[in-house]
Design an enzyme around this catalytic site. Structure first.
Site, mmCIF file in Angstrom:
data_model
loop_
_atom_site.group_PDB
_atom_site.id
_atom_site.type_symbol
_atom_site.label_atom_id
_atom_site.label_comp_id
_atom_site.label_asym_id
_atom_site.label_seq_id
_atom_site.Cartn_x
_atom_site.Cartn_y
_atom_site.Cartn_z
ATOM 1 N N ASN A 1 0.798 -1.223 0.000
ATOM 2 C CA ASN A 1 0.000 0.000 0.000
ATOM 3 C C ASN A 1 0.834 1.279 0.000
ATOM 4 O OD1 ASN A 1 -2.473 1.417 0.095
ATOM 5 N ND2 ASN A 1 -2.261 1.696 2.287
ATOM 6 N N TYR B 1 4.201 7.970 -12.039
ATOM 7 C CA TYR B 1 3.193 7.316 -11.224
ATOM 8 C C TYR B 1 2.377 6.330 -12.055
ATOM 9 C CZ TYR B 1 -0.469 6.956 -7.621
ATOM 10 O OH TYR B 1 -1.353 6.505 -6.668
ATOM 11 N N ALA C 1 3.218 4.881 -14.856
ATOM 12 C CA ALA C 1 4.075 3.760 -15.254
ATOM 13 C C ALA C 1 4.263 2.775 -14.103
ATOM 14 C CB ALA C 1 5.425 4.272 -15.747
ATOM 15 N N LYS D 1 2.263 2.273 -11.497
ATOM 16 C CA LYS D 1 1.018 1.568 -11.184
ATOM 17 C C LYS D 1 0.639 0.584 -12.289
ATOM 18 C CE LYS D 1 0.478 3.399 -7.150
ATOM 19 N NZ LYS D 1 0.546 2.588 -5.926
#
Length: 172
Positions: A10, A74, A76, A78
């Site tokens: 997370n 970000y 890329a 994820k």
């Protein structure tokens, strides 16, 4: 402390900039936390779970994996996390381990509270549920995927986005 049954990856950071202005440091920082971190934790957890022939890995992706202005790094990271999720599901399923991803949309968090109000309103208008998501919306999906109720769900990326990413008029 007992056995390792569930891993929820997370951690996430943003270092937004348009492509032509993004520094290597911004790129590297986001990929290190959002992609390399889950890889290392997943690798370590899988070793323990494989011995026990059971486990749940839930990776927190983002609707931004579809692309988002100013978030090359970000998006890329994820998107890569979703690819890893699907690959791990193929590799670990025979060991009784499920691996899934949750892709939150616009959720009320400190990260989204920093978004300018005009952008916030733009997102809100595009969400079919007409509300910003709450952390509990995401938590309930993670709890489901970590439970025995999801024992036959693996390799999936489930959007928790109030419909934001749905249809032609969705995210964009």
């Amino acid at each position: 402390m007992g056995a390792l049954d569930i891993l929820v990856n997370n951690a996430g950071i943003t270092r937004d900039a348009m492509l032509h202005k993004m520094s290597e440091a911004q790129w590297d920082a986001v990929l290190a936390v959002n992609l390399s971190g889950p890889f290392r934790l997943g690798q370590a957890a899988a070793r323990h779970m494989m011995v026990r022939k059971r486990g749940r890995i839930v990776n927190i992706a983002s609707l931004a994996w579809l692309g988002n202005v100013g978030q090359s790094n970000y998006a890329a990271a994820k998107a890569g996390l979703i690819g890893m999720t699907r690959t791990w599901a193929l590799e670990l399923g025979r060991h009784g381990i499920t691996v899934n991803a949750v892709a939150p949309g616009f959720i009320e968090t400190p990260m989204t509270q920093a978004v300018p109000s005009a952008v916030h309103e733009k997102f809100l208008r595009k969400i079919p549920m007409q509300r910003v998501g709450q952390p509990e919306d995401v938590a309930r999906m993670v709890a489901f995927l970590a439970s025995d109720d999801a024992a036959y769900v693996t390799g999936q990326c489930i959007a928790v986005d109030g419909g934001l990413g749905t249809g032609i008029g969705g995210l964009f």
